[in-house]
Design an enzyme around this catalytic site. Sequence first.
Site, PDB file in Angstrom:
ATOM      1  CG  ASN A 158      34.326  23.953  65.869  1.00 32.77           C
ATOM      2  OD1 ASN A 158      34.203  24.995  65.170  1.00 32.77           O
ATOM      3  ND2 ASN A 158      34.343  24.498  66.847  1.00 32.77           N
ATOM      4  CD  GLU A 258      36.772  34.892  67.133  1.00 28.58           C
ATOM      5  OE1 GLU A 258      37.277  34.880  68.416  1.00 28.58           O
ATOM      6  OE2 GLU A 258      36.783  36.912  67.656  1.00 28.58           O
ATOM      7  CB  CYS A 292      36.670  27.977  70.191  1.00 28.33           C
ATOM      8  SG  CYS A 292      35.347  28.721  69.545  1.00 28.33           S
TER       9      CYS A 292
HETATM   10  P1  NAP Z   1      42.140  24.665  61.057  1.00 28.50           P
HETATM   11  O1  NAP Z   1      43.085  23.484  61.126  1.00 28.50           O
HETATM   12  O2  NAP Z   1      43.428  25.837  61.793  1.00 28.50           O
HETATM   13  O3  NAP Z   1      41.687  24.978  59.970  1.00 28.50           O
HETATM   14  C1  NAP Z   1      41.293  26.143  59.385  1.00 28.50           C
HETATM   15  C2  NAP Z   1      40.875  26.688  58.518  1.00 28.50           C
HETATM   16  O4  NAP Z   1      41.975  27.584  58.322  1.00 28.50           O
HETATM   17  C3  NAP Z   1      39.761  25.849  57.819  1.00 28.50           C
HETATM   18  O5  NAP Z   1      39.147  25.781  56.618  1.00 28.50           O
HETATM   19  C4  NAP Z   1      41.552  25.370  57.446  1.00 28.50           C
HETATM   20  O6  NAP Z   1      41.655  25.012  55.517  1.00 28.50           O
HETATM   21  C5  NAP Z   1      42.174  26.785  56.435  1.00 28.50           C
HETATM   22  N1  NAP Z   1      43.512  26.720  56.522  1.00 28.50           N
HETATM   23  C6  NAP Z   1      44.371  25.410  57.204  1.00 28.50           C
HETATM   24  N2  NAP Z   1      45.647  25.878  56.135  1.00 28.50           N
HETATM   25  C7  NAP Z   1      45.871  27.280  56.402  1.00 28.50           C
HETATM   26  C8  NAP Z   1      46.913  28.352  56.019  1.00 28.50           C
HETATM   27  N3  NAP Z   1      47.806  27.805  55.603  1.00 28.50           N
HETATM   28  N4  NAP Z   1      46.046  28.943  55.866  1.00 28.50           N
HETATM   29  C9  NAP Z   1      44.909  29.557  55.303  1.00 28.50           C
HETATM   30  N5  NAP Z   1      44.136  29.145  56.170  1.00 28.50           N
HETATM   31  C10 NAP Z   1      44.694  27.833  56.170  1.00 28.50           C
HETATM   32  O7  NAP Z   1      41.613  23.959  62.326  1.00 28.50           O
HETATM   33  P2  NAP Z   1      40.457  22.957  62.834  1.00 28.50           P
HETATM   34  O8  NAP Z   1      40.851  21.978  63.258  1.00 28.50           O
HETATM   35  O9  NAP Z   1      39.272  23.524  61.229  1.00 28.50           O
HETATM   36  O10 NAP Z   1      39.277  23.899  63.840  1.00 28.50           O
HETATM   37  C11 NAP Z   1      39.947  24.072  65.158  1.00 28.50           C
HETATM   38  C12 NAP Z   1      40.607  24.730  65.769  1.00 28.50           C
HETATM   39  O11 NAP Z   1      38.987  26.265  65.604  1.00 28.50           O
HETATM   40  C13 NAP Z   1      40.694  24.762  67.500  1.00 28.50           C
HETATM   41  O12 NAP Z   1      41.912  25.147  68.260  1.00 28.50           O
HETATM   42  C14 NAP Z   1      39.252  26.009  67.628  1.00 28.50           C
HETATM   43  O13 NAP Z   1      39.725  26.344  69.400  1.00 28.50           O
HETATM   44  C15 NAP Z   1      39.073  26.228  66.562  1.00 28.50           C
HETATM   45  N6  NAP Z   1      37.822  27.322  66.849  1.00 28.50           N
HETATM   46  C16 NAP Z   1      38.260  28.393  67.170  1.00 28.50           C
HETATM   47  C17 NAP Z   1      36.699  29.560  67.734  1.00 28.50           C
HETATM   48  C18 NAP Z   1      36.289  30.407  68.062  1.00 28.50           C
HETATM   49  O14 NAP Z   1      35.686  31.685  67.958  1.00 28.50           O
HETATM   50  N7  NAP Z   1      37.198  31.224  68.701  1.00 28.50           N
HETATM   51  C19 NAP Z   1      35.495  28.587  67.230  1.00 28.50           C
HETATM   52  C20 NAP Z   1      35.897  27.284  66.820  1.00 28.50           C
HETATM   53  C21 NAP Z   1      36.890  26.685  66.307  1.00 28.50           C
HETATM   54  P3  NAP Z   1      41.696  23.057  55.748  1.00 28.50           P
HETATM   55  O15 NAP Z   1      40.719  22.678  55.994  1.00 28.50           O
HETATM   56  O16 NAP Z   1      41.861  23.187  54.095  1.00 28.50           O
HETATM   57  O17 NAP Z   1      42.922  22.589  55.535  1.00 28.50           O
END
Ligand code: NAP
Length: 487
Positions: A158, A258, A292
């Site tokens: 995002n 995060e 987020c």
């Molecule tokens: P996601 O599906 O968890 O993916 C985030 C990252 O993790 C991607 O680079 C993904 O790679 C990687 N990943 C996936 N499986 C993994 C594993 N087993 N081990 C290590 N890394 C792995 O999250 P998203 O859908 O991209 O993002 C949305 C989420 O992020 C929401 O819940 C949002 O609230 C949260 N977020 C939090 C913050 C904060 O600062 N608190 C900021 C922004 C977003 P791939 O893309 O290759 O699967």
Amino acid sequence: MSVENSVSLDKEMLVDGEWVDADDRIEVVHPYDGRRVGSVPAASRGQVDAAIEAADRAHRESDLSAHERYELLYRAAELLEDDAEAMARVVTLEQGKPIAESRVEVDRAVQTLRLSGEEAKRLFGEYVPMDPQKGFDRTHAFTQREPLGVVTAVTPFNFPLNLMVHKVGPALAAGNAAVGKPASNTPLSAVKLFEYLDRACEELGAPAGLVNLVTGSGSVVGDALLEHDAVEAISFTGSTAVGRHLAAESGMKELTLELGGNDPTIVWRDADLDEAARQIVSGACSNAGQVCNSVERVLVDERVEDELVDALVERAEALAVGDPFDENTDVAALVDDDQAETVVRIFEETVEKGATVECGGRYEGRVFEPTVLSGVTPDMPAAREEVFGPLVPVIAVADFDEAIAEANNTEYGLEAGVFTQDIDRAKRAADEIDAGGVNVNTVSGFRADHMPYGGFKDSGKGKEGVKYAVERFTREKLVGFHAGKNA
Ligand code: NAP
Ligand code: MG
């Protein structure tokens, strides 16, 4: 053909100072119309290990002083700033946010790099008086901060640029080597960022391998980061599900998480309702709600519910929905079909359970209109779940006790907002809301890049924000001087 269509973004990844390909590749598409944008390599396990080992070696070889690390990060900031418009276009191409928002993200990333450079000069320890304990009157001690070694950075889709800077900038500032891994649907802006970092390293004569970027499957890269002994720290931003997995498997490694949120914003009857509505709609709909700490739940004093809802509707209806490259667009497409289907499901189930659609509610493909829902109750999906879409669910509360209880009625605890002119209520909200940040007279969605930022409960552990990330990427050593033979 538009400029966007003619750009070639078939990129490589950076391992040990070389830009390399892999056997497989990952295609990147533009969320708004699905057209192909480019591609990146899908790293093999061996390539991820090679990047980690290069970082380990580079960290040991590197003797960059604080002012050199400052220069490196400032130079990268300058290269990014000079290329800002091209970078903003890449962010919009791969992620789909309106171009005006991408420009803001790029500008923030420039600032985050500079803030990181400045922080390189502030790795202070402290003098530790030893005479509080008997027998150590002549002993002197101080602490010094040292880098951890290999810091790894995994980021979500995002804010594909600035969230990578939030990890790699502080990691380098503190004297570490870095391995980055962007989300597979939005890897291209991170590749460009590492092109600048690579160039800045080269100009400074830093060892090859100080910065590495691997693209590819989350689980392949994630397993390598968890299993390789040289990885000292994992800094992860993304979903709570992946965060839990990393927490369970990371053993002695430093871990910053995060994660997701279901952030409340309270609007009390004494607030400037029009201003609250303006900020809420923008906080719920920027990046089509894929933020987020976006406004996930509006908790309004029931005595001003109608007035607030009218103001929200007026603001939401004024937003322009459409092509993210159109300068006037406020809300464009959600990042992929999965995200769009989840938003539609949550919306439909919430309406079935009795919520009223005050405006919006239409969707087509990945585009969902800004939507204000009133009559939402805490058991409805739009109130219970993190919604990565432009929904504004309004929940009426009878008194401030209920507002606080509802604010805390979630497994998440990222940020919160409270609009009130009453100092006692504001202080009470600050003390009693279980979240990493409570923002008075603005929305939960507030973030400045130097401030401590990070959630409680299922929203994560540890803080980001440049200075706070630097703390997590260093370790503190105590140095003691005891009386020698000439004392
Ligand atoms: P996601 O599906 O968890 O993916 C985030 C990252 O993790 C991607 O680079 C993904 O790679 C990687 N990943 C996936 N499986 C993994 C594993 N087993 N081990 C290590 N890394 C792995 O999250 P998203 O859908 O991209 O993002 C949305 C989420 O992020 C929401 O819940 C949002 O609230 C949260 N977020 C939090 C913050 C904060 O600062 N608190 C900021 C922004 C977003 P791939 O893309 O290759 O699967
Ligand atoms: Mg994902």
